[in-house]
Design an enzyme around this catalytic site. Structure first.
Site, PDB file in Angstrom:
ATOM      1  N   CYS A  85       0.834  -1.215   0.000  1.00 60.71           N
ATOM      2  CA  CYS A  85       0.000   0.000   0.000  1.00 60.71           C
ATOM      3  C   CYS A  85       0.868   1.264   0.000  1.00 60.71           C
ATOM      4  CB  CYS A  85      -0.991  -0.049   1.148  1.00 60.71           C
ATOM      5  SG  CYS A  85      -2.399   1.033   0.850  1.00 60.71           S
ATOM      6  N   HIS A 178      -3.368  -5.220   1.788  1.00 62.03           N
ATOM      7  CA  HIS A 178      -2.702  -5.476   3.077  1.00 62.03           C
ATOM      8  C   HIS A 178      -2.765  -6.951   3.485  1.00 62.03           C
ATOM      9  CE1 HIS A 178      -2.195  -1.256   4.498  1.00 62.03           C
ATOM     10  NE2 HIS A 178      -3.187  -1.036   3.657  1.00 62.03           N
ATOM     11  N   GLU A 180      -0.986  -8.439   5.539  1.00 64.12           N
ATOM     12  CA  GLU A 180      -0.673  -8.564   6.977  1.00 64.12           C
ATOM     13  C   GLU A 180      -1.922  -8.433   7.844  1.00 64.12           C
ATOM     14  OE1 GLU A 180      -0.144  -6.090   5.066  1.00 64.12           O
ATOM     15  OE2 GLU A 180      -0.558  -4.200   6.107  1.00 64.12           O
TER      16      GLU A 180
END
Ligand code: GLN
Length: 210
Positions: A85, A178, A180
């Site tokens: 990002c 994302h 994560e």
């Protein structure tokens, strides 16, 4: 630096943004990634992640704390790099926006905040090349999009209007979303493989022809 025996040494740039979530994802894979706040640590790393956050803020801190040249030198040396990002915005060659000035490490042009206010955040199941047939739940938060890819950049996943949202060139990976923030660790595993010393491709074109 890493607890994983013979595993790659991974660092996450910890100036601003969601670096802790990346550290957590690697922990689930049995690896202690380090929070990087000092540019000298980069010389020790096999792989660096620039996380999501606010790209203008991260860019400012990268400059203030003298990370810029160190990141570039270590990428040349063969350190793997992954921008998620805001991180993708920072490693791009060009932006369609005036700010920030990106590091110019990956031959892509990126547009910030592509999806506008109405859909600040959304999730989408996408197929990512190299991860098998099972779709990846991609979380987009005020996400950028890749408007142009250079000749040596491989598109791993596309979204709306066929714009790429995951791309890779040698040892550099960029995702507009994302990974994560989900429990799917496949992209983190892919990055570990890319960071492995045995991974042939250097980021430096000159080294490749030697
Ligand atoms: N829109 C942000 C920027 O331009 C990026 C958002 C994110 O990293 N989730 O920096």
């Amino acid at each position: 630096m890493s607890n994983l025996k013979k595993g790659p040494k991974i660092g996450v740039l910890a100036l601003q943004g969601d670096f802790e979530e990346h550290i957590g994802a690697f922990r689930k894979l049995g690896l202690t990634a380090i929070e990087v706040r000092n540019p000298d640590y980069l010389d020790e790393l096999d792989g660096l992640i620039i996380p999501g956050g606010e790209s203008t803020t991260i860019a400012r801190l990268v400059k203030i704390f003298n990370f810029e040249q160190k990141i570039k030198d270590n990428v040349k040396r063969g350190m793997a790099l992954w921008g998620t990002c805001a991180g993708m915005i920072l490693i791009a060659n060009d932006l369609t926006d005036s700010y920030p000035t990106p590091l110019g490490l990956l031959d892509i042009t990126v547009s910030r905040n592509w999806f506008g206010r109405q859909v600040d955040s959304f999730e989408s199941d996408i197929v990512v090349k190299g991860l098998g047939n099972q779709e990846f739940r991609a979380v987009f938060i005020r996400a950028p999009i890749v408007k142009r890819v250079g000749q040596n950049v491989e598109i791993l996943a596309k979204l709306e209007k066929n714009y790429p949202v995951a791309v890779k060139s040698q040892k550099i990976l960029a995702t507009a979303f994302h990974p994560e923030l989900t429990d799917d660790l496949r992209l983190h595993k892919m990055f570990l493989n890319m960071s492995n010393k045995k991974h042939k491709a250097s980021n430096d074109q000159k080294h490749r022809s030697n």
